[in-house]
Design a protein around this motif. Sequence first.
Motif, PDB file in Angstrom:
ATOM      1  N   ALA A   1      38.627 -20.304 -64.825  1.00  0.00           N
ATOM      2  CA  ALA A   1      38.824 -19.399 -63.692  1.00  0.00           C
ATOM      3  C   ALA A   1      37.775 -19.620 -62.616  1.00  0.00           C
ATOM      4  CB  ALA A   1      38.791 -17.948 -64.161  1.00  0.00           C
ATOM      5  N   VAL A   2      36.829 -20.511 -62.895  1.00  0.00           N
ATOM      6  CA  VAL A   2      35.810 -20.899 -61.920  1.00  0.00           C
ATOM      7  C   VAL A   2      35.813 -22.423 -61.823  1.00  0.00           C
ATOM      8  CG1 VAL A   2      34.366 -18.890 -62.399  1.00  0.00           C
ATOM      9  CG2 VAL A   2      34.000 -20.994 -63.692  1.00  0.00           C
ATOM     10  N   ASN A   3      35.201 -22.947 -60.772  1.00  0.00           N
ATOM     11  CA  ASN A   3      35.125 -24.394 -60.596  1.00  0.00           C
ATOM     12  C   ASN A   3      33.816 -24.910 -61.191  1.00  0.00           C
ATOM     13  OD1 ASN A   3      35.137 -27.055 -59.857  1.00  0.00           O
ATOM     14  ND2 ASN A   3      34.981 -26.687 -57.658  1.00  0.00           N
ATOM     15  N   PRO A   4      33.862 -25.518 -62.386  1.00  0.00           N
ATOM     16  CA  PRO A   4      32.627 -25.972 -63.028  1.00  0.00           C
ATOM     17  C   PRO A   4      31.984 -27.163 -62.327  1.00  0.00           C
ATOM     18  CG  PRO A   4      34.527 -26.767 -64.242  1.00  0.00           C
ATOM     19  CD  PRO A   4      35.053 -25.846 -63.177  1.00  0.00           C
ATOM     20  N   TYR A   5      32.680 -27.734 -61.356  1.00  0.00           N
ATOM     21  CA  TYR A   5      32.165 -28.904 -60.639  1.00  0.00           C
ATOM     22  C   TYR A   5      31.571 -28.524 -59.279  1.00  0.00           C
ATOM     23  CZ  TYR A   5      35.497 -30.484 -64.108  1.00  0.00           C
ATOM     24  OH  TYR A   5      36.190 -30.638 -65.276  1.00  0.00           O
ATOM     25  N   SER A   6      31.352 -27.227 -59.064  1.00  0.00           N
ATOM     26  CA  SER A   6      30.827 -26.760 -57.770  1.00  0.00           C
ATOM     27  C   SER A   6      29.492 -27.407 -57.427  1.00  0.00           C
ATOM     28  CB  SER A   6      30.655 -25.237 -57.798  1.00  0.00           C
ATOM     29  OG  SER A   6      31.861 -24.575 -58.064  1.00  0.00           O
ATOM     30  N   GLY A   7      28.588 -27.484 -58.385  1.00  0.00           N
ATOM     31  CA  GLY A   7      27.274 -28.065 -58.120  1.00  0.00           C
ATOM     32  C   GLY A   7      27.368 -29.521 -57.724  1.00  0.00           C
ATOM     33  N   PHE A   8      28.192 -30.265 -58.430  1.00  0.00           N
ATOM     34  CA  PHE A   8      28.407 -31.680 -58.136  1.00  0.00           C
ATOM     35  C   PHE A   8      29.005 -31.855 -56.750  1.00  0.00           C
ATOM     36  CE2 PHE A   8      31.768 -35.095 -58.637  1.00  0.00           C
ATOM     37  CZ  PHE A   8      30.922 -36.165 -58.425  1.00  0.00           C
ATOM     38  N   GLN A   9      30.028 -31.062 -56.438  1.00  0.00           N
ATOM     39  CA  GLN A   9      30.690 -31.196 -55.146  1.00  0.00           C
ATOM     40  C   GLN A   9      29.780 -30.772 -53.995  1.00  0.00           C
ATOM     41  OE1 GLN A   9      34.352 -29.053 -55.867  1.00  0.00           O
ATOM     42  NE2 GLN A   9      35.297 -30.811 -56.873  1.00  0.00           N
ATOM     43  N   ASP A  10      28.966 -29.741 -54.222  1.00  0.00           N
ATOM     44  CA  ASP A  10      27.990 -29.367 -53.194  1.00  0.00           C
ATOM     45  C   ASP A  10      26.998 -30.497 -52.946  1.00  0.00           C
ATOM     46  OD1 ASP A  10      29.105 -26.912 -52.756  1.00  0.00           O
ATOM     47  OD2 ASP A  10      27.615 -25.769 -53.887  1.00  0.00           O
ATOM     48  N   TRP A  11      26.575 -31.148 -54.028  1.00  0.00           N
ATOM     49  CA  TRP A  11      25.656 -32.281 -53.895  1.00  0.00           C
ATOM     50  C   TRP A  11      26.298 -33.397 -53.074  1.00  0.00           C
ATOM     51  CZ3 TRP A  11      26.332 -37.276 -56.047  1.00  0.00           C
ATOM     52  CH2 TRP A  11      25.233 -38.137 -55.886  1.00  0.00           C
ATOM     53  N   LEU A  12      27.573 -33.653 -53.316  1.00  0.00           N
ATOM     54  CA  LEU A  12      28.269 -34.717 -52.600  1.00  0.00           C
ATOM     55  C   LEU A  12      28.323 -34.450 -51.097  1.00  0.00           C
ATOM     56  CD1 LEU A  12      31.352 -35.461 -54.915  1.00  0.00           C
ATOM     57  CD2 LEU A  12      29.532 -37.068 -54.342  1.00  0.00           C
ATOM     58  N   ILE A  13      28.781 -33.245 -50.725  1.00  0.00           N
ATOM     59  CA  ILE A  13      29.085 -32.993 -49.311  1.00  0.00           C
ATOM     60  C   ILE A  13      27.922 -32.397 -48.522  1.00  0.00           C
ATOM     61  CG2 ILE A  13      31.537 -32.722 -49.817  1.00  0.00           C
ATOM     62  CD1 ILE A  13      31.180 -29.690 -49.479  1.00  0.00           C
ATOM     63  N   LYS A  14      26.871 -31.932 -49.225  1.00  0.00           N
ATOM     64  CA  LYS A  14      25.764 -31.304 -48.514  1.00  0.00           C
ATOM     65  C   LYS A  14      24.456 -32.086 -48.593  1.00  0.00           C
ATOM     66  CE  LYS A  14      27.627 -26.630 -49.156  1.00  0.00           C
ATOM     67  NZ  LYS A  14      27.399 -25.280 -49.737  1.00  0.00           N
ATOM     68  N   GLU A  15      24.306 -32.910 -49.621  1.00  0.00           N
ATOM     69  CA  GLU A  15      23.051 -33.638 -49.802  1.00  0.00           C
ATOM     70  C   GLU A  15      23.229 -35.145 -49.731  1.00  0.00           C
ATOM     71  OE1 GLU A  15      20.551 -32.466 -53.070  1.00  0.00           O
ATOM     72  OE2 GLU A  15      21.461 -30.478 -53.145  1.00  0.00           O
ATOM     73  N   ALA A  16      24.023 -35.682 -50.648  1.00  0.00           N
ATOM     74  CA  ALA A  16      24.115 -37.131 -50.768  1.00  0.00           C
ATOM     75  C   ALA A  16      24.885 -37.769 -49.615  1.00  0.00           C
ATOM     76  CB  ALA A  16      24.763 -37.492 -52.105  1.00  0.00           C
ATOM     77  N   TYR A  17      26.006 -37.153 -49.240  1.00  0.00           N
ATOM     78  CA  TYR A  17      26.872 -37.746 -48.211  1.00  0.00           C
ATOM     79  C   TYR A  17      27.342 -36.639 -47.259  1.00  0.00           C
ATOM     80  CZ  TYR A  17      26.916 -41.069 -52.061  1.00  0.00           C
ATOM     81  OH  TYR A  17      26.537 -41.909 -53.087  1.00  0.00           O
ATOM     82  N   PRO A  18      26.437 -36.022 -46.515  1.00  0.00           N
ATOM     83  CA  PRO A  18      26.808 -34.876 -45.666  1.00  0.00           C
ATOM     84  C   PRO A  18      27.857 -35.207 -44.610  1.00  0.00           C
ATOM     85  CG  PRO A  18      24.581 -35.658 -45.152  1.00  0.00           C
ATOM     86  CD  PRO A  18      25.004 -36.339 -46.420  1.00  0.00           C
ATOM     87  N   GLU A  19      27.900 -36.458 -44.168  1.00  0.00           N
ATOM     88  CA  GLU A  19      28.903 -36.817 -43.156  1.00  0.00           C
ATOM     89  C   GLU A  19      30.319 -36.801 -43.718  1.00  0.00           C
ATOM     90  OE1 GLU A  19      27.969 -40.471 -41.298  1.00  0.00           O
ATOM     91  OE2 GLU A  19      26.125 -39.737 -40.351  1.00  0.00           O
ATOM     92  N   SER A  20      30.428 -36.790 -45.060  1.00  0.00           N
ATOM     93  CA  SER A  20      31.761 -36.778 -45.675  1.00  0.00           C
ATOM     94  C   SER A  20      32.381 -35.392 -45.697  1.00  0.00           C
ATOM     95  CB  SER A  20      31.684 -37.313 -47.113  1.00  0.00           C
ATOM     96  OG  SER A  20      31.012 -36.387 -47.970  1.00  0.00           O
ATOM     97  N   ALA A  21      31.586 -34.345 -45.452  1.00  0.00           N
ATOM     98  CA  ALA A  21      32.084 -32.969 -45.571  1.00  0.00           C
ATOM     99  C   ALA A  21      33.262 -32.698 -44.643  1.00  0.00           C
ATOM    100  CB  ALA A  21      30.957 -31.980 -45.286  1.00  0.00           C
ATOM    101  N   GLY A  22      33.277 -33.343 -43.498  1.00  0.00           N
ATOM    102  CA  GLY A  22      34.351 -33.112 -42.545  1.00  0.00           C
ATOM    103  C   GLY A  22      35.562 -33.990 -42.747  1.00  0.00           C
ATOM    104  N   ALA A  23      35.574 -34.798 -43.812  1.00  0.00           N
ATOM    105  CA  ALA A  23      36.682 -35.739 -44.010  1.00  0.00           C
ATOM    106  C   ALA A  23      36.911 -36.009 -45.494  1.00  0.00           C
ATOM    107  CB  ALA A  23      36.393 -37.043 -43.271  1.00  0.00           C
ATOM    108  N   VAL A  24      37.311 -34.974 -46.227  1.00  0.00           N
ATOM    109  CA  VAL A  24      37.589 -35.101 -47.658  1.00  0.00           C
ATOM    110  C   VAL A  24      39.097 -35.228 -47.878  1.00  0.00           C
ATOM    111  CG1 VAL A  24      37.439 -33.958 -49.908  1.00  0.00           C
ATOM    112  CG2 VAL A  24      35.531 -33.807 -48.305  1.00  0.00           C
ATOM    113  N   GLY A  25      39.467 -36.133 -48.776  1.00  0.00           N
ATOM    114  CA  GLY A  25      40.870 -36.319 -49.103  1.00  0.00           C
ATOM    115  C   GLY A  25      41.128 -36.086 -50.582  1.00  0.00           C
TER     116      GLY A  25
END
Length: 460
Positions: A181-205
């Motif tokens: 009922a929750v997204n267990p991958y939230s931490g990983f996804q936040d790391w992807l779009i906010k830290e490691a690859y912030p430019e990708s946040a506006g273009a996720v597929g």
Amino acid sequence: MKPQRIIVALLALALLVAAGCAREGGSRGTEEGGSGTAAASGNFGDLTGVCGPGSAKTASAQGVTASEIQVGMFSDIGFTKNPDFVDAAKVFTSWCNAAGGINGRKIVNKLRDTKLMEVRQRMLDACREDFFLVGGSAALDGLGVKDRLSCLLPEFPAQVTQTANTGSDLQLGSGSSASEAVNPYSGFQDWLIKEAYPESAGAVGMINGDSPITKVMGDKMGESLTAAGAKIVYNELYPIAGVSDWTPYAQAIKSNNVKGLIFFGDFRYLAKLEDTLTSMNYRLDWIDANANSYNKMFLDAAKSSLGTQNNVLDMSGTAPLDAAAKVPAVQQLKDLFEQYAPDADITFQVLRAFQSWLLFAKSASGCGDNLTRACVYHAAAAQTAWTGGGLQAPVDLSKPLSEQTRCFNVQQATADGWKTADFKPDNGVFRCGFTAYKYTRDFGKPTTLADVGKSMSDLK
């Protein structure tokens, strides 16, 4: 396609996405309980007394005699030919029995081959014969949960896949699942779009299989990512039976300038898509290959694109194989596989299954001669910082997983294998402390003992 074939293909895709992608290889036998060739230590990682000799004398419960404990293990191996759960059971039971079993009782693993569609039949078999269910998984596990609770059969599964079974009563230690009922991958996804690859946040597929079972995963990820600040610029379905040419999908990814891609499906499909993208000279910032790709087969299938495409995945707090030098439990696991199943691939599913077996054996060993389901279950549920000897980040099994802060750890595909990415761990090989995103939509709920007219006091 004929209707029956469509149904089978739909269910097969659900299996590939949710419960571990199909892999080559056959069954390694229906029952495992070998004693090994020499006495072994019953300690694992930082766990002591997991297995060992004893003087058990009673037949204290169904599936338990003075000399044996019959434990059931669910697998779709007859359909998928995926031996991961069977391999893990073989290695664990061989090691444990060589160390003396559980207080002298030999573990006999009974494979419950669901063959994808026979979940309820195998659950009824288990209800009649088994002491416990440990270290397995079935794609359509929701079909058997009411029967399991009706017969008060606890389980420590390796993976769970359907909402009705995920977090259901008399179940512990299954780890993160997309059906929560929750997204267990939230931490990983936040790391992807906010830290490691912030430019990708506006273009996720996202690319997902066209079935009602798997589309819900895309709905969940879309809600969570949007809430985290990502913009979904491409969201496409592909036919459940796969496609012969991934060019249209690759062209659409390129034309929408997708920078980060989440793919739900068979990792071999993903490898073909990546080859097509690479041939078009299009490189994404990242591709979430998901933990079911943590195996040698994906690396082999994607080898021509590994130098171009950046495949990453979240191990959800499970220690990776390249941490062996830092985590003694990982090295011990590798040594045991070299001894008892040298040709087996240690996959994410294997790592999860082995932890489930450890939880069962450690809990059962403390019960002594009077081995009952209630004793084992409550002993496990009392673990407030369970790590599987070091194979996973600490988990408090005394409360629901959805109520806990989580840990994540990132692996990256290279030509030399899966390697730890630079994700800034803060707790050993893990990064801990994030709170999983709670979905606002109602995606269903887990089954309870009350749903079948039972209560915890009925467990004996």
